[in-house]
Design a protein around this motif. Sequence first.
Motif, PDB file in Angstrom:
ATOM      1  N   ASN A 276       0.817  -1.207   0.000  1.00  0.00           N
ATOM      2  CA  ASN A 276       0.000   0.000   0.000  1.00  0.00           C
ATOM      3  C   ASN A 276       0.852   1.259   0.000  1.00  0.00           C
ATOM      4  N   LEU A 277       2.000   1.222   0.652  1.00  0.00           N
ATOM      5  CA  LEU A 277       2.909   2.369   0.595  1.00  0.00           C
ATOM      6  C   LEU A 277       3.322   2.657  -0.848  1.00  0.00           C
ATOM      7  N   ASN A 278       3.494   1.607  -1.631  1.00  0.00           N
ATOM      8  CA  ASN A 278       3.870   1.808  -3.030  1.00  0.00           C
ATOM      9  C   ASN A 278       2.749   2.514  -3.798  1.00  0.00           C
ATOM     10  N   TYR A 279       1.491   2.161  -3.538  1.00  0.00           N
ATOM     11  CA  TYR A 279       0.371   2.884  -4.145  1.00  0.00           C
ATOM     12  C   TYR A 279       0.434   4.363  -3.765  1.00  0.00           C
ATOM     13  N   TRP A 280       0.543   4.601  -2.452  1.00  0.00           N
ATOM     14  CA  TRP A 280       0.440   5.968  -1.936  1.00  0.00           C
ATOM     15  C   TRP A 280       1.633   6.838  -2.330  1.00  0.00           C
ATOM     16  N   ARG A 281       2.750   6.197  -2.676  1.00  0.00           N
ATOM     17  CA  ARG A 281       3.909   6.955  -3.151  1.00  0.00           C
ATOM     18  C   ARG A 281       3.948   7.037  -4.681  1.00  0.00           C
ATOM     19  N   PHE A 282       2.839   6.690  -5.294  1.00  0.00           N
ATOM     20  CA  PHE A 282       2.675   6.756  -6.753  1.00  0.00           C
ATOM     21  C   PHE A 282       3.662   5.830  -7.468  1.00  0.00           C
ATOM     22  N   GLY A 283       3.818   4.622  -6.898  1.00  0.00           N
ATOM     23  CA  GLY A 283       4.640   3.609  -7.538  1.00  0.00           C
ATOM     24  C   GLY A 283       3.869   2.902  -8.640  1.00  0.00           C
ATOM     25  N   ASP A 284       4.496   1.913  -9.254  1.00  0.00           N
ATOM     26  CA  ASP A 284       3.889   1.143 -10.342  1.00  0.00           C
ATOM     27  C   ASP A 284       3.314  -0.167  -9.827  1.00  0.00           C
ATOM     28  N   TYR A 285       2.308  -0.665 -10.535  1.00  0.00           N
ATOM     29  CA  TYR A 285       1.764  -1.974 -10.178  1.00  0.00           C
ATOM     30  C   TYR A 285       1.100  -2.609 -11.393  1.00  0.00           C
ATOM     31  N   ILE A 286       1.381  -3.893 -11.549  1.00  0.00           N
ATOM     32  CA  ILE A 286       0.668  -4.714 -12.523  1.00  0.00           C
ATOM     33  C   ILE A 286      -0.656  -5.094 -11.859  1.00  0.00           C
ATOM     34  N   GLY A 287      -1.744  -5.029 -12.596  1.00  0.00           N
ATOM     35  CA  GLY A 287      -3.023  -5.459 -12.058  1.00  0.00           C
ATOM     36  C   GLY A 287      -3.604  -6.552 -12.924  1.00  0.00           C
ATOM     37  N   ILE A 288      -3.747  -7.762 -12.377  1.00  0.00           N
ATOM     38  CA  ILE A 288      -4.332  -8.861 -13.149  1.00  0.00           C
ATOM     39  C   ILE A 288      -5.573  -9.390 -12.438  1.00  0.00           C
ATOM     40  N   GLY A 289      -6.484  -9.943 -13.228  1.00  0.00           N
ATOM     41  CA  GLY A 289      -7.724 -10.462 -12.671  1.00  0.00           C
ATOM     42  C   GLY A 289      -8.913  -9.600 -13.080  1.00  0.00           C
ATOM     43  N   ALA A 290     -10.109 -10.109 -12.808  1.00  0.00           N
ATOM     44  CA  ALA A 290     -11.335  -9.420 -13.211  1.00  0.00           C
ATOM     45  C   ALA A 290     -11.434  -8.041 -12.569  1.00  0.00           C
ATOM     46  N   GLY A 291     -11.552  -7.020 -13.406  1.00  0.00           N
ATOM     47  CA  GLY A 291     -11.702  -5.655 -12.919  1.00  0.00           C
ATOM     48  C   GLY A 291     -10.437  -5.006 -12.410  1.00  0.00           C
ATOM     49  N   ALA A 292      -9.297  -5.668 -12.536  1.00  0.00           N
ATOM     50  CA  ALA A 292      -8.045  -5.139 -11.974  1.00  0.00           C
ATOM     51  C   ALA A 292      -7.570  -3.910 -12.747  1.00  0.00           C
TER      52      ALA A 292
END
Length: 405
Positions: A276-292
């Motif tokens: 969650n810190l990575n989200y809040w620091r505007f990091g990157d994330y792969i999102g897989i799965g329905a609605g990701a």
Amino acid sequence: MNSLLNSKSVLNTLNSVLATQPKLTALPPLSLYIHFPWCEKKCPYCDFNSHQIKDGKQGFDEARYIKALITDLETELPRIWGRQVHSIFIGGGTPSLLSAHGMNELLSAVRARVNLEPDCEITMEANPGSVETDKFAGFAKAGINRVSLGIQSFQDAQLKALGRIHSGEEAKRAIAIALQHFKSVNLDLMFGLPNQSLEAAKSDIETALSFKTPHLSFYNLTLEPNTYFANFPPKLPSENEIDAIFEQNLNLLEAAGYRRYEVSAYAKKDQECKHNLNYWRFGDYIGIGAGAHGKISFPDKITRQVRERHPETYMQAMETKGNALIEAKEIPAKDLPFEFMLNTLRLTDGVDTVTFGERTGLPLNVVSKGLDEASKKGLLDSNPNKLKATEQGLRYLNNLQEIFL
């Protein structure tokens, strides 16, 4: 002469546009989010992409969904080649409905395809009503090292009002089992519940604190659009009563050694959630799965993706087309400042001002007007080296974030 002036005008406009295009000197940390879209019962307050499993588990095919997830991850590999993944979060829905075998198959496939940091944080959300000792042991063996339990309350009347499938005693049992098997455990709690009293809220926090988990999330119940509660709102405490509950329980958390590091997150020393810190620091994330949803940065652009929401539509798309994207776009430079502030201003410590340039690829002066306005209103800390909300700014976070919209 007019032609020359027009040419200069166009050139100046072009230079102005180019000057605000993202130019990243380094890519941010990378995480992986995996969405599990099913749950045993849809809660009346939930606006997440979750779908209730029908009788006989109609529509829920674990093997088929895992295969779709693996294919989905493979389609993302060219976009993140050579980058390490430092955290994984399996959210839902209720991911703990997966079998231990299925979880092992999924995480083994992830390890075979991406480079995980040696101490990669791997979190799974779990519903206390779906906790089994043997199953949790299997999840831990598969590689899960952090569990987030959706407790919400320990009071049966409150749990019933929230549409939860577990009781207070089942919640306590689930926590005890989780602490036996996982390195880190988070408890999700809500406040401002239907007809909740100050004393009942205090009891919930004191019960949670008795387990000494390293992390707690403490959320205010909100009536989100397109939920049952939005259409049939329950009687909630007044704003003054909610404020009193928050202040009371904040003091209890701090006295027990938990530091508020984000609007709704509290942790013991060095136990913050890396993902969650990575989200809040505007990091990157792969999102897989329905609605990701996913966010991936490149030296000259930052992109977002969204996948099909319904699990059946998602699986069919993966099987027939090899991807389930319904949106894939480059984030316009003009939107980056708001997206950055929307996340980072949730952190109680904020971020260094240099982080803005590192994560958006834009100069800080593009938000100078907003920074001045927020500072004058007492919503933003005056420290020139920090982008940090004041206490008032955290209290009126929406107002602060909207300044950069």
